[in-house]
Design a protein around this motif. Structure first.
Motif, short mmCIF file in Angstrom:
data_model
loop_
_atom_site.label_atom_id
_atom_site.label_comp_id
_atom_site.label_asym_id
_atom_site.label_seq_id
_atom_site.Cartn_x
_atom_site.Cartn_y
_atom_site.Cartn_z
N ARG A 128 0.86 -1.19 0.00
CA ARG A 128 0.00 0.00 0.00
C ARG A 128 0.89 1.23 0.00
O ARG A 128 1.76 1.39 0.85
CB ARG A 128 -0.90 -0.01 1.23
N LEU A 129 0.66 2.10 -0.97
CA LEU A 129 1.49 3.28 -1.15
C LEU A 129 0.75 4.52 -0.67
O LEU A 129 -0.45 4.68 -0.92
CB LEU A 129 1.85 3.44 -2.64
N THR A 130 1.50 5.41 0.00
CA THR A 130 0.92 6.63 0.53
C THR A 130 1.89 7.77 0.32
O THR A 130 3.13 7.55 0.29
CB THR A 130 0.58 6.48 2.03
N PRO A 131 1.40 9.00 0.12
CA PRO A 131 2.33 10.14 0.03
C PRO A 131 3.18 10.23 1.30
O PRO A 131 2.74 9.88 2.38
CB PRO A 131 1.40 11.34 -0.10
N GLN A 132 4.38 10.72 1.13
CA GLN A 132 5.30 10.84 2.27
C GLN A 132 4.62 11.63 3.39
O GLN A 132 4.18 12.77 3.19
CB GLN A 132 6.59 11.52 1.83
N PRO A 133 4.53 11.05 4.60
CA PRO A 133 3.71 11.65 5.66
C PRO A 133 4.19 13.01 6.16
O PRO A 133 3.38 13.80 6.62
CB PRO A 133 3.78 10.61 6.80
N ASN A 134 5.47 13.28 6.08
CA ASN A 134 5.98 14.52 6.66
C ASN A 134 6.21 15.62 5.63
O ASN A 134 6.95 16.56 5.85
CB ASN A 134 7.28 14.26 7.43
N ARG A 135 5.58 15.49 4.47
CA ARG A 135 5.73 16.50 3.42
C ARG A 135 4.44 17.30 3.29
O ARG A 135 3.36 16.79 3.53
CB ARG A 135 6.04 15.85 2.09
#
Length: 212
Positions: free
Chosen positions: A205-212
């Protein structure tokens, strides 16, 4: 005994181009990249030391202190520093440990008899603020180290320490991340990843980088 990932690294006190270094005190709350050289006045290592000096602002942004090591003494190192600055165009802005007694080389298993029974191999150690070893890389004498890759790994380690993600092949800062397989609950996923995620497979499962 060889150091393994997750081990607390050995402390030491050793002379350097910046004076005596008590390693744990010197490291403080920082990450550390410790990288070794077989001896002074070697061509590949000269380019590497200059490159790390040039990249110091990038290491600073990541709270990383650089520390080189060579088995020669401080007087020899100081002569080498002049050559590095002359040929690489960067002032050396971090210390080089002197290790003529091989104390640090032995503690960190940098002597590989089948390569050379007296000289250190060209190892890299990334150490976190808890003094734990997070990465080791050992390079042959003929191949210069890729410090962009080391920065990439540090970015990944610092990101994945703080979020429930891992980084996929060839990931670089700003790319999508992988959600760790242990997270299953849809409500937890929604809370942790408000930007959403894409399920390629139940375990991928792919997700946008959380800290960006």
């Amino acid at each position: 005994m060889a150091l393994r990932l997750g081990d607390v690294v050995p402390d030491f006190t050793q002379d350097s181009t910046h004076g005596e270094i008590h390693f744990f005190d010197w490291a403080g709350d920082n990450w550390v990249i410790l990288f070794s050289h077989p001896k002074d006045f070697t061509p590949v290592c000269t380019t590497e030391l200059g490159e790390v000096a040039r990249l110091k602002p990038e290491f600073d942004k990541r709270n990383v202190k650089a520390l080189a090591l060579s088995v020669d003494d401080v007087d020899s190192h100081k002569g080498w520093v002049g050559d590095i600055e002359e040929t690489q165009g960067s002032a050396l802005n971090y210390p080089i440990l002197a290790d003529p007694d091989r104390k640090v080389s032995d503690l960190y298993d940098m002597i590989h008899p089948n390569a050379n029974d007296t000289l250190t191999v060209r190892s890299v150690f990334v150490i976190d603020p808890n003094r734990k070893l997070r990465l080791t890389l050992t390079y042959p004498a003929s191949t210069g180290r890729n410090f962009d890759e080391l920065l990439r790994v540090i970015d990944s380690l610092q990101l994945t320490d703080n979020y429930s993600v891992a980084t996929p092949a060839n990931w670089k800062d700003g790319d999508d991340c992988v959600i760790v397989p242990s997270l299953k609950d849809p409500e937890v996923l929604k809370e942790k990843f408000p930007k959403g995620y894409r399920e390629v497979k139940p375990y991928l499962r792919l997700t946008p980088q959380p800290n960006r």
